[in-house]
Enzyme design. Structure first.
Site, PDB file in Angstrom:
ATOM      1  N   SER A   1     -17.982   7.840   2.978  1.00  0.00           N
ATOM      2  CA  SER A   1     -17.547   6.657   3.594  1.00  0.00           C
ATOM      3  C   SER A   1     -18.051   6.761   5.022  1.00  0.00           C
ATOM      4  O   SER A   1     -19.166   6.925   5.346  1.00  0.00           O
ATOM      5  CB  SER A   1     -15.895   6.045   3.467  1.00  0.00           C
ATOM      6  OG  SER A   1     -15.958   4.887   3.574  1.00  0.00           O
TER       7      SER A   1
ATOM      8  N   ASP B   1     -16.962   1.664  -7.300  1.00  0.00           N
ATOM      9  CA  ASP B   1     -16.615   1.582  -5.865  1.00  0.00           C
ATOM     10  C   ASP B   1     -16.269  -0.036  -5.419  1.00  0.00           C
ATOM     11  O   ASP B   1     -17.394  -0.543  -5.297  1.00  0.00           O
ATOM     12  CB  ASP B   1     -17.903   2.328  -5.012  1.00  0.00           C
ATOM     13  CG  ASP B   1     -17.369   2.533  -3.655  1.00  0.00           C
ATOM     14  OD1 ASP B   1     -16.279   2.063  -3.002  1.00  0.00           O
ATOM     15  OD2 ASP B   1     -17.824   3.549  -2.960  1.00  0.00           O
TER      16      ASP B   1
ATOM     17  N   HIS C   1     -14.219   4.912  -4.936  1.00  0.00           N
ATOM     18  CA  HIS C   1     -14.538   4.950  -3.471  1.00  0.00           C
ATOM     19  C   HIS C   1     -14.450   6.651  -3.169  1.00  0.00           C
ATOM     20  O   HIS C   1     -14.886   6.935  -2.092  1.00  0.00           O
ATOM     21  CB  HIS C   1     -13.749   4.189  -2.621  1.00  0.00           C
ATOM     22  CG  HIS C   1     -14.720   4.245  -1.059  1.00  0.00           C
ATOM     23  ND1 HIS C   1     -15.962   4.333  -1.094  1.00  0.00           N
ATOM     24  CD2 HIS C   1     -14.094   4.521   0.055  1.00  0.00           C
ATOM     25  CE1 HIS C   1     -16.368   4.156   0.166  1.00  0.00           C
ATOM     26  NE2 HIS C   1     -15.149   4.506   0.913  1.00  0.00           N
TER      27      HIS C   1
END
Length: 297
Positions: free
Chosen positions: A95, A229, A257
């Site tokens: 991320s 995700d 995610h």
């Protein structure tokens, strides 16, 4: 695998480390911490030295009023690994951590052996709508009521009660709750807002690595994404893979995610295989000069 601390530039930094061998640097996402890597650290540590810090403003690390840009985070990682006695790393970023990892490769290519991007930011504009809302001017002034410790404690109590009857949240829901709970701390919340606004605005992600992805041609690279995700769409993985022809693409079916947390054994297996089947990059100043040279007319 317990947290250790070290001082970098006078600020306390928390990190986890384990194992021996080539160094794997694990970089977590926004509102996260090194805890997100706990399921994979023992699996990786059987074959490598693992270092997983809490980025400044996150987890147990210091939360000064300062620069929370990608560049500052990359510089922090360079100084941390130097302090810990490490020279070159395979850097794995999830991320926000993916954006930091790409920035680290850009700023310090001589320190990078391989690059792994996991549900990474910085590869397209689209992002979960709530992050665009939280990045809006003035919203931080309204955040305190939504992140009272009362709500964290109540949520934790509900979680414990459900666990007693055998009901547990999914790994993705658990990680998202842990991120929310961290923001009930005022200093963490302030750092979160500064970090968020460095990379996201009301239109979406405001930073992009696409114009520099060609530099990855000399660095073994792998892109890992969950096909479910909800934060950053899997389409970014395919676009990045196309822009990085030599990269390896791994899509985790049914994952969101946090594929490293949702499927840790599979994640560790593909990461160790990637390391075993690629030669570490060695980029010199002369190499970088050639890579940056404009194409011949």
């Amino acid at each position: 695998m317990e947290l250790s601390t070290v001082r970098v530039h006078g600020h306390e930094v928390a990190y986890r480390t384990a194992g021996e061998g080539p160094v794997v640097l694990l970089v977590h996402g926004m509102a996260g911490s090194s805890s997100t890597w706990k399921p994979v650290i023992p699996l990786l540590a059987a074959h490598a030295t693992v270092v997983a810090p809490d980025l400044p403003g996150h987890g147990r690390s210091a939360k000064p009023r300062g620069d929370y840009s990608l560049g500052a985070s990359a510089s922090f990682l360079r100084d941390l690994i130097t302090t810990l006695g490490h020279d070159r790393v395979t850097i794995v970023g999830q991320s926000l951590g993916g954006g930091v990892a790409m920035q680290f490769c850009y700023q310090y290519p001589e320190r990078v052996e391989r690059l792994v991007l996991v549900g990474s930011g910085g590869l397209g504009e689209e992002v979960m709508s709530i992050l665009k809302v939280l990045a809006a001017p003035g919203v931080d002034l309204l955040m305190t009521p939504a992140f009272l410790p009362f709500f964290r404690d109540a949520g934790n109590a509900v979680g414990r009660a459900l666990a007693k009857i055998g009901l547990r949240p999914s790994p993705q829901a658990f990680e998202m709750w842990r991120a929310y709970a961290s923001l009930t701390d005022g200093a963490t919340r302030s750092a979160f807002v500064q970090t968020l606004r460095a990379v996201v605005d009301t239109h979406g992600q405001r930073v992009s690595a696409h114009d520099k992805l060609y530099l990855s041609a000399r660095v073994p690279s792998m892109i890992v994404w969950g096909d479910q995700d909800p934060v950053i769409p899997v389409s970014h993985a395919y676009a990045a893979h196309e822009a990085m022809p030599a990269s390896r693409l791994e899509i985790f079916e049914g994952c969101g995610h946090f594929p490293h947390f949702e499927a840790p054994a599979e994640f560790a297996e593909i990461l160790l295989d990637f390391m075993a089947t690629t030669e570490p990059a060695t980029i010199t100043a002369d190499d970088l000069k050639l890579m940056l040279a404009p194409p011949a007319a």
